[in-house]
Write a protein that holds these residues in place. Structure first.
Motif, PDB file in Angstrom:
ATOM      1  N   SER A  52     -16.501 -61.295 115.727  1.00 22.58           N
ATOM      2  CA  SER A  52     -17.610 -62.236 115.785  1.00 22.58           C
ATOM      3  C   SER A  52     -18.850 -61.464 116.203  1.00 22.58           C
ATOM      4  O   SER A  52     -18.754 -60.462 116.898  1.00 22.58           O
ATOM      5  CB  SER A  52     -17.296 -63.350 116.793  1.00 22.58           C
ATOM      6  OG  SER A  52     -18.362 -64.276 116.816  1.00 22.58           O
ATOM      7  N   ILE A  71     -11.359 -60.114 118.421  1.00 21.14           N
ATOM      8  CA  ILE A  71     -10.430 -61.161 118.851  1.00 21.14           C
ATOM      9  C   ILE A  71      -9.053 -60.748 118.314  1.00 21.14           C
ATOM     10  O   ILE A  71      -8.776 -60.911 117.129  1.00 21.14           O
ATOM     11  CB  ILE A  71     -10.882 -62.520 118.288  1.00 21.14           C
ATOM     12  CG1 ILE A  71     -12.365 -62.765 118.636  1.00 21.14           C
ATOM     13  CG2 ILE A  71     -10.012 -63.646 118.820  1.00 21.14           C
ATOM     14  CD1 ILE A  71     -13.008 -63.895 117.867  1.00 21.14           C
ATOM     15  N   ALA A  92      -7.722 -67.896 116.899  1.00 23.47           N
ATOM     16  CA  ALA A  92      -8.905 -68.023 117.754  1.00 23.47           C
ATOM     17  C   ALA A  92     -10.186 -67.885 116.937  1.00 23.47           C
ATOM     18  O   ALA A  92     -11.163 -68.629 117.134  1.00 23.47           O
ATOM     19  CB  ALA A  92      -8.863 -66.964 118.860  1.00 23.47           C
ATOM     20  N   LYS A  93     -10.184 -66.949 115.997  1.00 27.72           N
ATOM     21  CA  LYS A  93     -11.376 -66.724 115.163  1.00 27.72           C
ATOM     22  C   LYS A  93     -11.679 -67.950 114.305  1.00 27.72           C
ATOM     23  O   LYS A  93     -12.832 -68.353 114.133  1.00 27.72           O
ATOM     24  CB  LYS A  93     -11.133 -65.484 114.292  1.00 27.72           C
ATOM     25  CG  LYS A  93     -12.134 -65.245 113.190  1.00 27.72           C
ATOM     26  CD  LYS A  93     -13.528 -64.926 113.711  1.00 27.72           C
ATOM     27  CE  LYS A  93     -14.500 -64.731 112.538  1.00 27.72           C
ATOM     28  NZ  LYS A  93     -15.886 -64.688 112.973  1.00 27.72           N
ATOM     29  N   CYS A 153     -10.920 -71.065 114.966  1.00 28.08           N
ATOM     30  CA  CYS A 153     -11.469 -72.126 115.833  1.00 28.08           C
ATOM     31  C   CYS A 153     -12.952 -71.847 116.101  1.00 28.08           C
ATOM     32  O   CYS A 153     -13.794 -72.749 116.038  1.00 28.08           O
ATOM     33  CB  CYS A 153     -10.711 -72.189 117.157  1.00 28.08           C
ATOM     34  SG  CYS A 153      -9.008 -72.720 116.970  1.00 28.08           S
ATOM     35  N   ASN A 154     -13.271 -70.577 116.397  1.00 27.80           N
ATOM     36  CA  ASN A 154     -14.666 -70.216 116.655  1.00 27.80           C
ATOM     37  C   ASN A 154     -15.538 -70.519 115.438  1.00 27.80           C
ATOM     38  O   ASN A 154     -16.619 -71.105 115.545  1.00 27.80           O
ATOM     39  CB  ASN A 154     -14.765 -68.727 117.004  1.00 27.80           C
ATOM     40  CG  ASN A 154     -16.204 -68.298 117.225  1.00 27.80           C
ATOM     41  OD1 ASN A 154     -16.762 -68.544 118.293  1.00 27.80           O
ATOM     42  ND2 ASN A 154     -16.830 -67.691 116.232  1.00 27.80           N
ATOM     43  N   ASN A 155     -15.058 -70.126 114.246  1.00 30.50           N
ATOM     44  CA  ASN A 155     -15.903 -70.301 113.065  1.00 30.50           C
ATOM     45  C   ASN A 155     -16.014 -71.744 112.620  1.00 30.50           C
ATOM     46  O   ASN A 155     -17.020 -72.126 112.033  1.00 30.50           O
ATOM     47  CB  ASN A 155     -15.420 -69.395 111.928  1.00 30.50           C
ATOM     48  CG  ASN A 155     -16.052 -68.032 112.044  1.00 30.50           C
ATOM     49  OD1 ASN A 155     -16.365 -67.604 113.153  1.00 30.50           O
ATOM     50  ND2 ASN A 155     -16.260 -67.344 110.938  1.00 30.50           N
ATOM     51  N   LEU A 169     -18.771 -72.816 114.661  1.00 32.65           N
ATOM     52  CA  LEU A 169     -20.014 -72.232 114.154  1.00 32.65           C
ATOM     53  C   LEU A 169     -20.525 -72.985 112.924  1.00 32.65           C
ATOM     54  O   LEU A 169     -21.731 -73.242 112.794  1.00 32.65           O
ATOM     55  CB  LEU A 169     -19.780 -70.748 113.820  1.00 32.65           C
ATOM     56  CG  LEU A 169     -20.941 -70.000 113.173  1.00 32.65           C
ATOM     57  CD1 LEU A 169     -22.148 -69.956 114.103  1.00 32.65           C
ATOM     58  CD2 LEU A 169     -20.522 -68.580 112.792  1.00 32.65           C
ATOM     59  N   TRP A 218     -25.877 -70.663 119.253  1.00 30.22           N
ATOM     60  CA  TRP A 218     -26.023 -69.319 118.674  1.00 30.22           C
ATOM     61  C   TRP A 218     -27.060 -69.314 117.551  1.00 30.22           C
ATOM     62  O   TRP A 218     -27.848 -68.377 117.424  1.00 30.22           O
ATOM     63  CB  TRP A 218     -24.656 -68.873 118.154  1.00 30.22           C
ATOM     64  CG  TRP A 218     -24.563 -67.445 117.744  1.00 30.22           C
ATOM     65  CD1 TRP A 218     -24.454 -66.357 118.568  1.00 30.22           C
ATOM     66  CD2 TRP A 218     -24.542 -66.936 116.401  1.00 30.22           C
ATOM     67  NE1 TRP A 218     -24.365 -65.215 117.816  1.00 30.22           N
ATOM     68  CE2 TRP A 218     -24.412 -65.537 116.492  1.00 30.22           C
ATOM     69  CE3 TRP A 218     -24.618 -67.532 115.129  1.00 30.22           C
ATOM     70  CZ2 TRP A 218     -24.356 -64.717 115.368  1.00 30.22           C
ATOM     71  CZ3 TRP A 218     -24.560 -66.713 114.005  1.00 30.22           C
ATOM     72  CH2 TRP A 218     -24.428 -65.327 114.134  1.00 30.22           C
TER      73      TRP A 218
END
Ligand code: NAD
Length: 294
Positions: free
Chosen positions: A121, A135, A169-170, A172-174, A177, A213
């Motif tokens: 990220s 990650i 995890a990535k 979920c983050n994206n 985003l 962000w």
């Protein structure tokens, strides 16, 4: 210093590989686009004729490819694993389905090769500055071996869990985003339609409770942030079709666990509409075009 093979020199891979070349590693690079390989060769890397050639004799193999099918195609379809030394460490940095990451890691393990999923990220600016967040999914001892090299491309390194956990995890983050970028575009378009200057509104939000962000580093409105893709015709950056892929991965993960992701599903549909309108190749902040047609 290590012998590193780096495969996939796109918007992210090229600046990541450049940082490793600058750090003094013996780098062999490969991409399907010859011009991308030539640029890294100018920075001192060996231009490998193929992926098989790139990994020959490498201690560390890093890949940064678009999606699951490219990763499975390369490691399993093209049998890249058979050409990698069993003492080597494979660090797979693309954002792909956790299932794919686990499948390739298991195939690597069957050959005695250690493999990590290590999606990132931080965007292209983070890749260029060497401040990415990694990650990571996989064994702790493999991560310990990878850490010195990851630290030359990134600032934050997280161990999410076993193989595939980095991808979960990535994703979920994206998903978050994608929701935040679409929401930011919507809020800016609403303010401008009601008479506000987009820069003034962005400054206000960046210091208020709606900040995120996008408002801090990646504003979707052209001209608000000089270095953001929005101010460069939405060129480079993180492609809308790649965001659509990640929101699709979130949908698959939700399906598998009967989780509810109403906002993630909405964001996926917005990006699908955006792609269908011909904007899939533009940076993902161009989702603003849904709210503010040219
Ligand atoms: P990109 O499309 O710019 O680059 C991918 C590169 O892989 C291309 O140069 C392509 O030619 C190459 N490639 C594809 N198949 C190949 C093969 N078989 N052999 C050699 N090269 C091959 O994509 P990107 O923006 O660099 O993103 C890469 C990955 O990182 C994606 O999974 C994306 O979701 C993720 N990511 C991107 C960003 C971003 O801001 N761009 C941020 C975080 C994560």
């Amino acid at each position: 210093m290590s012998k590193i093979a780096f495969i996939g020199l796109g918007n992210m891979g090229a600046p990541m590989a450049s940082n490793l070349a600058r750090a003094g590693h013996a780098l062999a690079v490969h991409d399907l686009v010859p011009a991308s390989v030539a640029r890294l060769a100018e920075a001192g890397a060996r231009a490998a004729a193929s992926a098989h050639d790139a990994v020959a004799g490498a201690d560390i193999v890093i890949t940064m490819l678009p999606a699951s099918r490219h990763v499975e195609g390369l490691y399993l379809g093209d049998d890249l694993l058979a050409h990698i030394d069993t003492r080597a460490l494979v660090i797979e940095c693309s954002t792909i389905a956790p299932e794919s990451a686990r499948k390739v890691a298991a195939a690597a393990q069957a050959r005695g090769i250690a493999m990590l999923d290590a999606p990132v990220s931080g965007g292209t600016a983070g890749a260029a500055a060497g401040t990415l967040t990694f990650i990571v999914g996989g064994e702790a001892d493999a991560l310990a071996r990878a850490r010195p090299v990851l630290e030359q491309m990134g600032k934050n390194i997280f161990h999410a869990g076993p193989a595939g956990a980095g991808q979960v995890a990535k994703i979920c983050n994206n998903m978050l985003l994608g929701v935040l970028m679409a929401g930011t575009a919507e809020a800016l378009a609403l303010g401008v339609a009601n008479g506000l200057d987009p820069k003034v509104l962005s400054d206000i939000v960046a210091k208020s409770s709606g900040r995120n962000w996008a408002t801090e580093l990646y504003n979707p409105w052209p001209g608000v942030m000089e270095h953001a893709p929005a101010s460069k015709g939405y060129a480079g950056g993180f492609g809308s079709d790649l965001m659509l892929k990640d929101l699709g991965l979130a949908g698959e993960a939700a399906q598998a666990t009967r989780s509810s992701i109403p906002l993630g599903a909405l964001a996926r549909n917005l990006y699908a509409m955006h792609g269908a309108a011909g904007h899939g190749g533009l940076d993902f902040s161009s989702i603003l075009k849904l709210y503010k047609p040219d």
